[in-house]
Design an enzyme around this catalytic site. Structure first.
Site, mmCIF file in Angstrom:
data_model
loop_
_atom_site.group_PDB
_atom_site.id
_atom_site.type_symbol
_atom_site.label_atom_id
_atom_site.label_comp_id
_atom_site.label_asym_id
_atom_site.label_seq_id
_atom_site.Cartn_x
_atom_site.Cartn_y
_atom_site.Cartn_z
ATOM 1 N N PHE A 24 81.227 26.152 126.340
ATOM 2 C CA PHE A 24 80.799 27.368 125.572
ATOM 3 C C PHE A 24 81.684 28.095 126.100
ATOM 4 O O PHE A 24 81.355 28.835 127.858
ATOM 5 C CB PHE A 24 79.567 27.391 125.764
ATOM 6 N N SER A 28 86.777 35.666 129.125
ATOM 7 C CA SER A 28 88.163 35.162 128.630
ATOM 8 C C SER A 28 88.327 34.011 127.305
ATOM 9 O O SER A 28 89.386 33.199 127.607
ATOM 10 C CB SER A 28 88.972 34.871 130.378
ATOM 11 N N GLU A 99 88.162 28.754 137.396
ATOM 12 C CA GLU A 99 86.863 29.446 137.112
ATOM 13 C C GLU A 99 86.196 29.145 138.368
ATOM 14 O O GLU A 99 85.166 29.894 138.892
ATOM 15 C CB GLU A 99 85.643 28.686 135.874
HETATM 16 C C1 SIN Z 1 83.873 32.566 130.039
HETATM 17 O O1 SIN Z 1 84.851 32.915 129.864
HETATM 18 O O2 SIN Z 1 83.355 31.330 129.264
HETATM 19 C C2 SIN Z 1 83.810 32.760 131.432
HETATM 20 C C3 SIN Z 1 84.147 33.827 132.437
HETATM 21 C C4 SIN Z 1 85.614 33.847 132.020
HETATM 22 O O3 SIN Z 1 86.433 32.671 132.496
HETATM 23 O O4 SIN Z 1 85.577 35.137 131.677
#
Ligand code: SIN
Length: 195
Positions: A24, A28, A99
């Site tokens: 999920f 981004s 991440e």
């Molecule tokens: C996401 O998008 O689910 C995690 C946060 C990010 O990478 O912006």
């Protein structure tokens, strides 16, 4: 907690042996997949709200001047809409690296709301989400909307300007027909470029 969460995430065995995993995305990962996937579907999860409370030292800012990116904060009764991707387990390796600035994998129930079979039945699956909790070293937490918008306006990192992250997320949420007052208020308050 360490600043780099890669090793912790790669020690997670919950989905071992499965051919595909639902992931999920709420930040981004909605507008910039950048990884191979088998399927992509709008989805939501219960009990979380999206907040620009996570510092970004490696993508949209630097350790000296962190940007602000999205994480999820627990809120009873809330729903967070995003995008789900069905991926193969190999895809998690590069995602853990992407991440790594404070995000940990969490197992969650995903709900799908596009009614493709026309029955109106809601579908559900177990999946993963990357969440940066408040005990990670890059966590910034709450601040006034004005402060957060100013920080986003001025931060810049290896992945580009922080403002692009916010603006792309706002566009992607509109495309999904998702109303997110936190994101849209930050977008409204974002000073024009160069100010
Ligand atoms: C996401 O998008 O689910 C995690 C946060 C990010 O990478 O912006």
């Amino acid at each position: 907690m360490t600043l780099d969460t890669t090793a912790i995430n790669q020690g997670m065995t919950h989905f071992d042996g499965q051919e595909a995993i639902w992931l999920f995305g709420y930040g981004s990962l909605i507008w910039k997949a950048g990884f191979p996937y088998l399927e992509r579907r709008p989805a939501y999860i219960h009990g979380w709200v999206r907040r620009f409370w996570q510092g970004s030292h490696d993508h949209r800012g630097t350790p000296e001047a962190p940007g602000r990116v999205a994480t999820l904060i627990r809120q009873a009764g809330a729903i967070c809409h995003g995008m789900a991707y069905r991926i193969t387990p190999e895809t998690l390796g590069p995602l853990d690296v992407r991440e790594k600035n404070g995000y940990l994998r969490l197992v969650t129930d995903l709900h799908f709301y596009d009614d493709r079979d026309g029955t109106g039945d809601e579908e559900q699956a177990e999946g993963l989400v990357y969440i940066a909790t408040e005990d990670n070293a890059a966590f910034l937490g709450d601040a006034s909307y004005h402060h957060i918008a100013q920080q986003i306006a001025h931060a810049h990192g290896p992945s580009g300007p922080n403002r692009d992250y916010l603006l792309n997320l706002a566009i992607a949420l509109r495309e999904l027909d998702v109303e997110d007052p936190h994101v849209f208020e930050l977008e409204r308050l974002l000073p024009p470029q160069g100010r």
